[in-house]
Design a protein around this motif. Sequence first.
Motif, PDB file in Angstrom:
ATOM      1  N   LEU A  91      -4.134   2.307   5.300  1.00 41.71           N
ATOM      2  CA  LEU A  91      -4.359   1.151   7.015  1.00 41.71           C
ATOM      3  C   LEU A  91      -3.716  -0.204   6.824  1.00 41.71           C
ATOM      4  O   LEU A  91      -3.247  -0.759   7.626  1.00 41.71           O
ATOM      5  N   MET A  92      -4.403  -1.182   5.820  1.00 44.04           N
ATOM      6  CA  MET A  92      -3.413  -2.300   4.795  1.00 44.04           C
ATOM      7  C   MET A  92      -1.489  -2.274   5.946  1.00 44.04           C
ATOM      8  O   MET A  92      -1.291  -3.151   6.518  1.00 44.04           O
ATOM      9  N   MET A  93      -1.064  -0.851   5.411  1.00 40.48           N
ATOM     10  CA  MET A  93       0.184  -0.773   5.996  1.00 40.48           C
ATOM     11  C   MET A  93       0.528  -0.474   7.683  1.00 40.48           C
ATOM     12  O   MET A  93       1.778  -1.456   7.989  1.00 40.48           O
ATOM     13  N   MET A  94      -0.931  -0.203   7.729  1.00 42.68           N
ATOM     14  CA  MET A  94      -0.279   0.445   9.334  1.00 42.68           C
ATOM     15  C   MET A  94      -0.668  -0.821   9.508  1.00 42.68           C
ATOM     16  O   MET A  94       0.483  -1.216  11.128  1.00 42.68           O
ATOM     17  N   ALA A  95      -1.390  -1.790   9.724  1.00 40.10           N
ATOM     18  CA  ALA A  95      -1.970  -3.181  10.230  1.00 40.10           C
ATOM     19  C   ALA A  95      -0.065  -3.944  10.213  1.00 40.10           C
ATOM     20  O   ALA A  95       0.110  -4.515  10.979  1.00 40.10           O
ATOM     21  N   LEU A  96       0.391  -4.560   9.521  1.00 38.25           N
ATOM     22  CA  LEU A  96       1.947  -4.508   8.940  1.00 38.25           C
ATOM     23  C   LEU A  96       2.391  -4.641   9.459  1.00 38.25           C
ATOM     24  O   LEU A  96       3.400  -4.884  10.141  1.00 38.25           O
ATOM     25  N   ARG A  97       2.565  -2.590   9.861  1.00 35.96           N
ATOM     26  CA  ARG A  97       4.031  -2.578  10.588  1.00 35.96           C
ATOM     27  C   ARG A  97       4.051  -2.890  11.866  1.00 35.96           C
ATOM     28  O   ARG A  97       4.458  -3.240  12.661  1.00 35.96           O
ATOM     29  N   SER A  98       2.174  -3.316  12.278  1.00 39.13           N
ATOM     30  CA  SER A  98       2.590  -3.413  13.753  1.00 39.13           C
ATOM     31  C   SER A  98       3.022  -4.216  14.202  1.00 39.13           C
ATOM     32  O   SER A  98       3.560  -5.106  14.893  1.00 39.13           O
ATOM     33  N   VAL A 144      10.160  -2.902   7.464  1.00 37.36           N
ATOM     34  CA  VAL A 144       9.566  -1.166   8.258  1.00 37.36           C
ATOM     35  C   VAL A 144      10.086   0.027   6.960  1.00 37.36           C
ATOM     36  O   VAL A 144       9.663   0.854   6.615  1.00 37.36           O
ATOM     37  N   LEU A 145      11.281  -0.173   7.845  1.00 36.17           N
ATOM     38  CA  LEU A 145      12.474   1.225   6.873  1.00 36.17           C
ATOM     39  C   LEU A 145      12.671   1.025   6.170  1.00 36.17           C
ATOM     40  O   LEU A 145      12.408   2.636   5.638  1.00 36.17           O
ATOM     41  N   TRP A 146      12.591   0.069   5.563  1.00 36.34           N
ATOM     42  CA  TRP A 146      13.713   0.223   4.500  1.00 36.34           C
ATOM     43  C   TRP A 146      12.309  -0.107   3.142  1.00 36.34           C
ATOM     44  O   TRP A 146      12.182   0.680   1.920  1.00 36.34           O
ATOM     45  N   SER A 167       2.440   5.562  -3.858  1.00 32.32           N
ATOM     46  CA  SER A 167       3.292   5.253  -2.432  1.00 32.32           C
ATOM     47  C   SER A 167       3.057   4.593  -1.544  1.00 32.32           C
ATOM     48  O   SER A 167       3.727   3.526  -1.148  1.00 32.32           O
ATOM     49  N   SER A 168       1.516   4.906  -1.074  1.00 35.29           N
ATOM     50  CA  SER A 168       1.731   4.264  -0.182  1.00 35.29           C
ATOM     51  C   SER A 168       1.619   3.024  -0.636  1.00 35.29           C
ATOM     52  O   SER A 168       1.046   1.782   0.252  1.00 35.29           O
ATOM     53  N   THR A 169       0.108   2.571  -2.002  1.00 40.02           N
ATOM     54  CA  THR A 169       0.522   1.149  -2.057  1.00 40.02           C
ATOM     55  C   THR A 169       1.575   0.519  -2.692  1.00 40.02           C
ATOM     56  O   THR A 169       1.766  -0.662  -1.897  1.00 40.02           O
ATOM     57  N   ALA A 170       2.751   1.243  -2.400  1.00 40.28           N
ATOM     58  CA  ALA A 170       3.949   0.305  -3.173  1.00 40.28           C
ATOM     59  C   ALA A 170       4.528  -0.410  -1.654  1.00 40.28           C
ATOM     60  O   ALA A 170       4.854  -0.495  -1.615  1.00 40.28           O
ATOM     61  N   ILE A 171       4.436   0.800  -0.820  1.00 41.33           N
ATOM     62  CA  ILE A 171       4.989   0.407   0.829  1.00 41.33           C
ATOM     63  C   ILE A 171       3.920  -1.426   1.627  1.00 41.33           C
ATOM     64  O   ILE A 171       5.277  -2.310   1.728  1.00 41.33           O
ATOM     65  N   PHE A 172       2.505  -1.024   0.893  1.00 41.59           N
ATOM     66  CA  PHE A 172       1.581  -1.885   1.808  1.00 41.59           C
ATOM     67  C   PHE A 172       2.286  -3.463   0.653  1.00 41.59           C
ATOM     68  O   PHE A 172       2.226  -4.516   1.531  1.00 41.59           O
TER      69      PHE A 172
END
Length: 464
Positions: free
Chosen positions: A32-39, A50-52, A90-95
């Motif tokens: 969820l935090m990843m989605m907020a930062l993506r926006s 976001v891509l990298w 992987s989700s934690t790493a992206i965030f």
Amino acid sequence: EPMLIALGQKPELAALASDYIRIAQWGMFPALMMMALRSFFAARSRAGIVLWSALIGTLINGVLNYALIFGQFGAPEMGVRGAAIATVASSTAIFAIMAGWAVLHPLHRDYRVFQRFWRPEWPAFFEVFRLGVPIGFTILAEVGLFMAASLMMGWLGTVPLAAHGIAIQLASISFMIPLGLSHAATVRVGQAYGRGDMEGLARAAHTVMGLSVVISFAAASLFWLAPEFLVGLFVDDANVDAAELIAVAVPLLLVAAAFQIVDAIQAIGSGLLRGIKDTRIPMVIAVISYWPIGLSAAYGLGFGLGLGGPGIWAGLALGGGAAVEPAVRQPASVPGCEGVGGALDRRLVVAPPFPESRLSRKIRNPEVSHAVFPAMSSRSGAGGPGSGEQSAGQVVGGVQPKPKETSHEIFSHASCTVHGLRRIGSGTDHGACDRCRSCGADDRSRRLSALRLRSRHDPGGDAG
């Protein structure tokens, strides 16, 4: 597990799903935090990070999946539990990558994304909540339909469920490009709508819709022309069920090809509507199209007519198709709009896209406007409260001001006339935004930008 068994799933499938969910649930917070930062990065027109970060996360996910599912590189063989661990990691790493970039990069750290993170800003919270809840229900309606389809495929057996998983993976991969374009449409249309640039809004809408149709048609053509090859990428030839799995999955992929086009158009239509802050009607369209229409059609075709998996997928396509036409035409409900491109011919004299604030009320005040923008005020004849201009309430109510009295309406939009960002009102920086400070734009630049904007929408006025 008991819930899945009660829904008619086989005990072995329910046990595997339960093992996966118990671990994967811990990835909800970073996701969820990843989605907020993506926006956040998308709104800042910085989608590269976001891509990298997603590519790095995908690499981590792939390596961990291979290691933990099959017991490679000295790791234990954990099966579906290993897949769940890889998903959480992987989700934690992206965030973590996105959060570090937002905090440390010079272009973003001034926004102080995590400053006073525990202190809510209630006006902003309720504004986001008002716009976000319908979006959440829209996504829930679509995802729920696919979950229901997976349950129905599970009633047909293990092989049809596996074939359904392959078709979903291929359809999801091809859908990622239209989905990304829908996010870009939301950002570009929202920025153009906020600064009153209807020409830019039209250009963004038409470009994104055209690109999405072309890309989705190319993906559908690939599904139609080479379904066996695509399904074979997911199947081990040594498996005794390989031939049966391919035979079941290929018809699903042929139906998914038609679904790609309608789903892409629907996604772009929803993204355009979000850009003009219309989220409730897309929610109603999605709920009705996906559940009463899509789910009923999937069950009726799959089990009532005995078409099995292809019938279930045909129901999904019908539900997506039912959502296309209303989603594309909904901007016509906005006054002055005609179809998707109609938001595009709207006049500048509309209610501001941002909620009323102290700053916007000050900017609407002729006295404050005269003090902050003396050159504009003198040209438009706005010398003060007695100058005969129409009030802000008349503008918001939809009353057209006189042709030469448009300067205050231009400034009534609570966004910077240079960059289109939300204005800040501290000290002498009325009408400026954060980017003005970094690029050195001064009041004269903003006044000239507003004059150009006024000249475009009022060619007969004295600004021309």
